[in-house]
Design a protein around this motif. Structure first.
Motif, PDB file in Angstrom:
ATOM      1  N   THR C 153      -9.523  53.008  95.795  1.00  0.00           N
ATOM      2  CA  THR C 153      -8.708  52.567  94.666  1.00  0.00           C
ATOM      3  C   THR C 153      -7.418  53.378  94.588  1.00  0.00           C
ATOM      4  O   THR C 153      -6.324  52.832  94.410  1.00  0.00           O
ATOM      5  CB  THR C 153      -9.511  52.709  93.348  1.00  0.00           C
ATOM      6  N   THR C 154      -7.548  54.694  94.737  1.00  0.00           N
ATOM      7  CA  THR C 154      -6.372  55.572  94.613  1.00  0.00           C
ATOM      8  C   THR C 154      -5.311  55.242  95.653  1.00  0.00           C
ATOM      9  O   THR C 154      -4.129  55.046  95.333  1.00  0.00           O
ATOM     10  CB  THR C 154      -6.796  57.049  94.776  1.00  0.00           C
ATOM     11  N   ALA C 155      -5.716  55.204  96.903  1.00  0.00           N
ATOM     12  CA  ALA C 155      -4.738  54.984  97.971  1.00  0.00           C
ATOM     13  C   ALA C 155      -4.215  53.553  97.960  1.00  0.00           C
ATOM     14  O   ALA C 155      -3.027  53.308  98.218  1.00  0.00           O
ATOM     15  CB  ALA C 155      -5.375  55.310  99.325  1.00  0.00           C
ATOM     16  N   THR C 156      -5.077  52.603  97.642  1.00  0.00           N
ATOM     17  CA  THR C 156      -4.679  51.195  97.699  1.00  0.00           C
ATOM     18  C   THR C 156      -3.611  50.878  96.659  1.00  0.00           C
ATOM     19  O   THR C 156      -2.622  50.191  96.954  1.00  0.00           O
ATOM     20  CB  THR C 156      -5.912  50.298  97.483  1.00  0.00           C
ATOM     21  N   LEU C 157      -3.801  51.402  95.453  1.00  0.00           N
ATOM     22  CA  LEU C 157      -2.841  51.066  94.402  1.00  0.00           C
ATOM     23  C   LEU C 157      -1.494  51.743  94.647  1.00  0.00           C
ATOM     24  O   LEU C 157      -0.467  51.288  94.132  1.00  0.00           O
ATOM     25  CB  LEU C 157      -3.426  51.409  93.034  1.00  0.00           C
ATOM     26  N   ALA C 158      -1.475  52.807  95.462  1.00  0.00           N
ATOM     27  CA  ALA C 158      -0.202  53.439  95.828  1.00  0.00           C
ATOM     28  C   ALA C 158       0.451  52.736  97.019  1.00  0.00           C
ATOM     29  O   ALA C 158       1.676  52.608  97.090  1.00  0.00           O
ATOM     30  CB  ALA C 158      -0.426  54.925  96.146  1.00  0.00           C
ATOM     31  N   LEU C 159      -0.343  52.272  97.978  1.00  0.00           N
ATOM     32  CA  LEU C 159       0.208  51.773  99.245  1.00  0.00           C
ATOM     33  C   LEU C 159       0.281  50.254  99.365  1.00  0.00           C
ATOM     34  O   LEU C 159       1.148  49.725 100.078  1.00  0.00           O
ATOM     35  CB  LEU C 159      -0.638  52.299 100.423  1.00  0.00           C
ATOM     36  N   ARG C 160      -0.642  49.552  98.717  1.00  0.00           N
ATOM     37  CA  ARG C 160      -0.719  48.112  98.955  1.00  0.00           C
ATOM     38  C   ARG C 160       0.598  47.372  98.675  1.00  0.00           C
ATOM     39  O   ARG C 160       1.003  46.508  99.467  1.00  0.00           O
ATOM     40  CB  ARG C 160      -1.864  47.519  98.129  1.00  0.00           C
ATOM     41  N   PRO C 161       1.316  47.722  97.591  1.00  0.00           N
ATOM     42  CA  PRO C 161       2.574  46.997  97.352  1.00  0.00           C
ATOM     43  C   PRO C 161       3.573  47.147  98.503  1.00  0.00           C
ATOM     44  O   PRO C 161       4.347  46.241  98.768  1.00  0.00           O
ATOM     45  CB  PRO C 161       3.113  47.634  96.065  1.00  0.00           C
ATOM     46  N   LEU C 162       3.538  48.287  99.196  1.00  0.00           N
ATOM     47  CA  LEU C 162       4.469  48.501 100.300  1.00  0.00           C
ATOM     48  C   LEU C 162       4.105  47.620 101.495  1.00  0.00           C
ATOM     49  O   LEU C 162       4.990  47.131 102.207  1.00  0.00           O
ATOM     50  CB  LEU C 162       4.471  49.982 100.727  1.00  0.00           C
ATOM     51  N   VAL C 163       2.822  47.433 101.699  1.00  0.00           N
ATOM     52  CA  VAL C 163       2.389  46.554 102.787  1.00  0.00           C
ATOM     53  C   VAL C 163       2.702  45.099 102.448  1.00  0.00           C
ATOM     54  O   VAL C 163       3.242  44.350 103.271  1.00  0.00           O
ATOM     55  CB  VAL C 163       0.880  46.737 103.062  1.00  0.00           C
ATOM     56  N   GLU C 164       2.374  44.709 101.227  1.00  0.00           N
ATOM     57  CA  GLU C 164       2.661  43.332 100.795  1.00  0.00           C
ATOM     58  C   GLU C 164       4.131  42.987 100.980  1.00  0.00           C
ATOM     59  O   GLU C 164       4.475  41.862 101.350  1.00  0.00           O
ATOM     60  CB  GLU C 164       2.318  43.161  99.303  1.00  0.00           C
ATOM     61  N   ALA C 165       4.995  43.961 100.721  1.00  0.00           N
ATOM     62  CA  ALA C 165       6.439  43.722 100.802  1.00  0.00           C
ATOM     63  C   ALA C 165       6.968  43.885 102.219  1.00  0.00           C
ATOM     64  O   ALA C 165       8.173  43.762 102.446  1.00  0.00           O
ATOM     65  CB  ALA C 165       7.163  44.680  99.850  1.00  0.00           C
ATOM     66  N   GLY C 166       6.070  44.194 103.159  1.00  0.00           N
ATOM     67  CA  GLY C 166       6.508  44.345 104.548  1.00  0.00           C
ATOM     68  C   GLY C 166       7.361  45.571 104.792  1.00  0.00           C
ATOM     69  O   GLY C 166       8.120  45.642 105.751  1.00  0.00           O
ATOM     70  N   THR C 171       0.513  50.706 111.214  1.00  0.00           N
ATOM     71  CA  THR C 171      -0.325  51.644 111.983  1.00  0.00           C
ATOM     72  C   THR C 171       0.216  53.046 111.708  1.00  0.00           C
ATOM     73  O   THR C 171       1.340  53.206 111.222  1.00  0.00           O
ATOM     74  CB  THR C 171      -0.259  51.394 113.502  1.00  0.00           C
ATOM     75  N   GLY C 172      -0.587  54.047 112.026  1.00  0.00           N
ATOM     76  CA  GLY C 172      -0.114  55.421 111.895  1.00  0.00           C
ATOM     77  C   GLY C 172      -0.006  55.909 110.465  1.00  0.00           C
ATOM     78  O   GLY C 172       0.605  56.954 110.199  1.00  0.00           O
ATOM     79  N   VAL C 173      -0.597  55.189 109.528  1.00  0.00           N
ATOM     80  CA  VAL C 173      -0.568  55.650 108.136  1.00  0.00           C
ATOM     81  C   VAL C 173      -1.541  56.825 107.972  1.00  0.00           C
ATOM     82  O   VAL C 173      -2.606  56.852 108.601  1.00  0.00           O
ATOM     83  CB  VAL C 173      -0.951  54.498 107.181  1.00  0.00           C
ATOM     84  N   HIS C 211     -14.868  55.749 103.654  1.00  0.00           N
ATOM     85  CA  HIS C 211     -13.879  54.947 102.935  1.00  0.00           C
ATOM     86  C   HIS C 211     -12.751  54.465 103.846  1.00  0.00           C
ATOM     87  O   HIS C 211     -11.905  53.683 103.416  1.00  0.00           O
ATOM     88  CB  HIS C 211     -13.317  55.742 101.751  1.00  0.00           C
ATOM     89  N   THR C 212     -12.740  54.913 105.095  1.00  0.00           N
ATOM     90  CA  THR C 212     -11.658  54.519 106.009  1.00  0.00           C
ATOM     91  C   THR C 212     -11.579  53.004 106.218  1.00  0.00           C
ATOM     92  O   THR C 212     -10.519  52.394 105.973  1.00  0.00           O
ATOM     93  CB  THR C 212     -11.807  55.259 107.355  1.00  0.00           C
ATOM     94  N   PRO C 213     -12.658  52.344 106.659  1.00  0.00           N
ATOM     95  CA  PRO C 213     -12.522  50.898 106.885  1.00  0.00           C
ATOM     96  C   PRO C 213     -12.250  50.123 105.597  1.00  0.00           C
ATOM     97  O   PRO C 213     -11.582  49.087 105.621  1.00  0.00           O
ATOM     98  CB  PRO C 213     -13.877  50.503 107.495  1.00  0.00           C
ATOM     99  N   GLN C 217      -9.095  47.706 104.975  1.00  0.00           N
ATOM    100  CA  GLN C 217      -9.262  46.318 104.521  1.00  0.00           C
ATOM    101  C   GLN C 217      -8.364  45.996 103.336  1.00  0.00           C
ATOM    102  O   GLN C 217      -7.682  44.974 103.308  1.00  0.00           O
ATOM    103  CB  GLN C 217     -10.733  46.109 104.144  1.00  0.00           C
ATOM    104  N   GLU C 218      -8.349  46.873 102.344  1.00  0.00           N
ATOM    105  CA  GLU C 218      -7.620  46.562 101.114  1.00  0.00           C
ATOM    106  C   GLU C 218      -6.128  46.851 101.208  1.00  0.00           C
ATOM    107  O   GLU C 218      -5.317  46.180 100.580  1.00  0.00           O
ATOM    108  CB  GLU C 218      -8.244  47.301  99.926  1.00  0.00           C
ATOM    109  N   ILE C 219      -5.787  47.866 101.995  1.00  0.00           N
ATOM    110  CA  ILE C 219      -4.368  48.193 102.137  1.00  0.00           C
ATOM    111  C   ILE C 219      -3.716  47.274 103.179  1.00  0.00           C
ATOM    112  O   ILE C 219      -2.552  46.911 103.052  1.00  0.00           O
ATOM    113  CB  ILE C 219      -4.195  49.686 102.520  1.00  0.00           C
ATOM    114  N   GLY C 220      -4.489  46.931 104.192  1.00  0.00           N
ATOM    115  CA  GLY C 220      -3.928  46.087 105.245  1.00  0.00           C
ATOM    116  C   GLY C 220      -3.166  46.884 106.280  1.00  0.00           C
ATOM    117  O   GLY C 220      -2.107  46.453 106.760  1.00  0.00           O
TER     118      GLY C 220
END
Lengths: 340, 340, 340, 340
Positions: C153-166, C171-173, C211-213, C217-220
């Motif tokens: 939850t912590t990492a996804t809510l920080a990173l997911r918007p950046l992935v969604e926006a391209g 890789t390499g995160v 929690h890696t996979p 999955q959620e961050i993409g």
């Protein structure tokens, strides 16, 4: 060099003995046993020992190997210690027992407070209570030393001078004290988990803690003792309350003067006009004490602080061993703690 | 909705009031002043308020805006509170003062313990001591409420039932207590820095802490109070010692029964046969109490625990305000703390 | 009222569910099971529950009693949860599983990361990942909800918007994070004892944390995750590093704008230009996030903070349940933490 | 005996120097200055120094008294240190500066990172960087030693061997690290109060911390450094991420072998296959390091841990001074920390 064995070396007091031995100029640890941990590398259990003891492996107890050593520390459960001492006393230079097995001169306390009968009355009588500040001359050459309990050392060094001087009533004394978590030893127990202890303070052992008769013996007064657990790793603070003896004049100044005079030549005693703090003693062998007289309520407050694993256990044991063996009493013991 | 003003909202008790107000069904904070922090966003000072109060900015005090509010909390220094109360009482629905300015019925204690003379004897006489467990009926409709000191609430709720019942001697009582660091308020002071407090326990205010006369007033006994600082953020534990009154029979069982009966209908009181712990109250408005009788030393031990910022300050203030205003006494107040 | 059952209620997430349920306007806990603790009073295990749940006793699981409930939370080991879900789904209003049993859409990760084969492919496909901020519409009316892992939850809510926006290379995160000790659950284990954890920081699960996979999955994005244990009770801070995608222009300002826009309507998301801290979220359901772009090294730093037991586990579960059942999404959930 | 002066002795690094000097067989502290604390007893500021330094009073700086000393430590602000060094170098046996004034060989970093221009280019060129593990031969007989920054020592001893061996890309390195609070020095600042720090973790100095250019200089790679504050008194843990250099084969085993070989003869370096922890180094001069290779993401993780006040500051300074003066490099320095 003094050939040192540590029996029951895998607990916290054992690890602290290893820490102190590493900088003791005269000690060489030649044996460290730990039955439940036999075969385990000390550095795997205590990573802080990696540099000083890279190859030390806890071994099972072997009486033959122990005999002939100059100094043996026992870091065992009380009853195990009671049973092992007779196997070693007379066969090694000095046995220093960190359990309570040989502390209480009145053997009748053992069934009440420890749940077993004492079957070594002779050794119990011969054992010397390992508080050099009170029993230094008896300690010289002693064959069996009983290291004091951590709470007992704290309260005794604050209160005993007042009793010796006849200043306080020897009934109705209150010892309200708190300890860091290492006092409970190395245990996988939810009561000592971080989540339980962190941000928490709680009293325990209400009315019946085992250190009560030991304090009464060394302080020379009847008392009620309430220990608390506070979220610290190390450290004991004891705040003690007593009434002045009938007809005695006391003042904060006279109490301070008494403490200063009584502890003047002690290498590890600090009498302060400030407020003793556990942090001032963290990692060192120092005890800080103070006293105050409140005329409004006619009550004396005496406070002591120390590091429960250092002066309160393994440091006190090394100090007593130094005296027993005729070494420099301060050898291997620090007077400066790790603070800030 | 109750229109609420908080004067002196930028300190710890102010922040706690904001926390509690956010989940109070009847409160709407319409004014939050903080003189030294005027112009600062509350969320910048307390990031935990970001979601609930994204736009709240501390403003300078303005008596005109305060008048007419339903409820005003004062989180000011004692003397400032004494001076401000007469400007507000009668002009707002209820004033709840978190300072000590209106707590002590005997005004002569103010110069001794607080360093100033009290110049509002009328208001002092009219102010109601804000401990609903003892003063609920007086609180109903009160115009000026003096919120109790955090240590006082803890010790009083443990000891007062024993005094009421005539069970203990009302002299020679000892209150030995410890507090987390928030008790000292929001201060840039080395004494409260992490490095000083962490892994440390120390007594302070020896013989002379300001909560002494307040405890004596509410408990109804002469006592010696020793506070300590322990490495926790929140929480007070008070361990109290008293002698049974002459001719009275007490037992641990009778003490427990007395406490249970006395606090039976209280929403925030928990009487336990276990040992009260600060963690059991963290973030909630709950007070845990217990008592024991030690026949060996003829001493009663009574223990109380609470969260010093919640029930010990702002939570207690909200509870008292709820009573004063005729709201549900528990509104906005939690009975479950944040633990584990 | 929503009739709520908690299966596996004696662990930390169960206790947190009880805490949250106590102030939830629509929840009524009618069943709390705890196999190993069956027969134990909840208040004896968690004294903080004494006032709110004085009579609650953990009971053994009974499928008959569970069926027909409106809402059942599962706080069980992963494999036990996998096995119990099919017994309940369809027979209760909604099952919210706090284990990892139904989180990973690619079932092949289960043997690798959890040591068992997943034998419920149908339910796994149907389960909705319980992060309302990403899956709100799927959650409405869901019969099986898989509550996210706390780090995820912590990492996804920080990173997911950046992935969604391209905006970032997928890789390499790097996700470098630290957690308080409650993340390990209620365990009598020396690794989580106060003495081990206090004054300590250590990395664990190097290269291989479970929690890696789930994060991937959620961050993409493919990522390396390193968790650490720090001496706190609650709280996770995740500091994440990524490279901007080829040809994309980023700046600290544009990242902040993106996060603010993406989370604008979320009741529990706080986007800050400051530095998120765990303390700002302690006890609340809030997540704080921020991002920065370092042009010197061409690296994006995104940071998230939350309370691992609240939003990171039980609070997130209540939020997802609220959505699933059509309740107010914020019911029973605080936006202000217990700080100071 | 080596006559030692400590200029700026009243801060945390000064107090730690006093602690170490007390057990150094060759050091005699003959001067301890502290301008803002001149006239204060050291034991009043640091009660833990009471037993070892009962009579030490901080004095104002006096260049005449300093000249002629064998060893002078400077514990001053950066710019003050820059100005004082020329007054002392050549007039005392060795100057060991704990500030950053003489660490950065590229003087252009001073205005950028420290806000002042360096006006002593000659001394800057002559100063030896005080990390014996990398600069031992230069240190012998050095007149001016610049003690490394605490974070820099941690990351450098974990990463430098990998750069020396050509194993990693020298751009895109990430150093994610956390420190205990003593790293901030002795400051009455709310940011370092117990209430702010306890139960909290937060990143600071995002993108721009001053140790960045110093790490790049000593590690030999461009990097992004993110420091965090965690609720510990002492300790730094640095978790570092790097990509293998093109065409190089690495494995966790080869990395371990490299570290072991590189640090084989170092008295304070411990290479572990476990996970370095700050607690394993608390109060000692030890550094623990490890490395791992993750083939899934083609990333190397290298971790280092130390005590920021000991090896990270004053212990490292004593070690460097020992080398400079031709003493036993380990004199006065412990290899066993205070843990448990």
């Amino acid at each position: 060099m003094v050939a040192v064995g540590i029996i029951g070396a895998s607990g916290f007091t054992g690890a602290e003995l290893l820490r102190l031995a590493a900088s003791h100029p005269d000690f060489e640890v030649v044996m460290a046993t730990g039955d439940s941990q036999a075969g385990t590398r000390a550095a795997d259990l205590y990573p802080g020992l990696s540099a000083a003891y890279p190859d030390l492996v806890f071994e099972p107890f072997d009486a033959d190997r122990a005999r002939g050593l100059d100094l043996v520390f026992l870091g065992l459960p009380h009853e195990a210690s009671m049973a092992m001492a007779p196997e070693l006393v007379g066969h090694v230079g000095c046995v220093v027992d960190l359990s309570a097995a040989y502390r209480l001169k009145d053997a009748s306390h053992y069934p009440t407070y420890y749940g077993f009968d004492h079957d070594q009355p002779g050794l119990l009588a011969d054992a010397v209570y390992g508080l050099p500040e009170l029993h230094r001359s008896e300690l010289k050459g002693a064959q069996l030393v009983a290291t004091p309990g951590c709470y007992v050392t704290t309260a005794t060094l604050a209160l005993r001078p007042l009793v010796e001087a006849g200043l306080i009533e020897t009934t109705g004394v209150i010892v309200d004290a708190a300890s860091g978590v290492t006092g409970a030893g190395r245990k996988a127990d939810l009561a000592f988990s971080f989540t339980t202890v962190d941000e928490n303070m709680i009293a325990y052992g209400l009315l019946s803690h085992r250190h009560t008769p030991e304090m009464e013996q060394e302080i020379g007064a009847q008392l009620l003792f309430t220990p608390h657990l506070v979220p610290m790793n190390r450290g004991i603070l004891a705040t003690c309350y007593a009434k002045p003896a009938a007809g005695v004049d006391v003042s904060t100044e006279s109490l301070a003067a008494l403490l200063r005079e009584r502890w003047a030549d002690e290498p590890f005693m600090v009498v302060t006009d400030g407020s003793p703090s556990t942090k001032a003693t963290l990692g060192s062998n120092v005890v800080q004490v103070t006293a105050r007289y409140d005329d409004r309520t006619n009550t004396i407050v005496a406070i002591g602080a120390l590091d429960n694993l250092a002066k309160g256990a393994s440091g006190g044991a090394v100090q007593a061993a130094n005296v027993a063996l005729g070494l420099d009493e301060s050898a291997g013991l620090s007077t400066v703690g790790v603070a800030p």
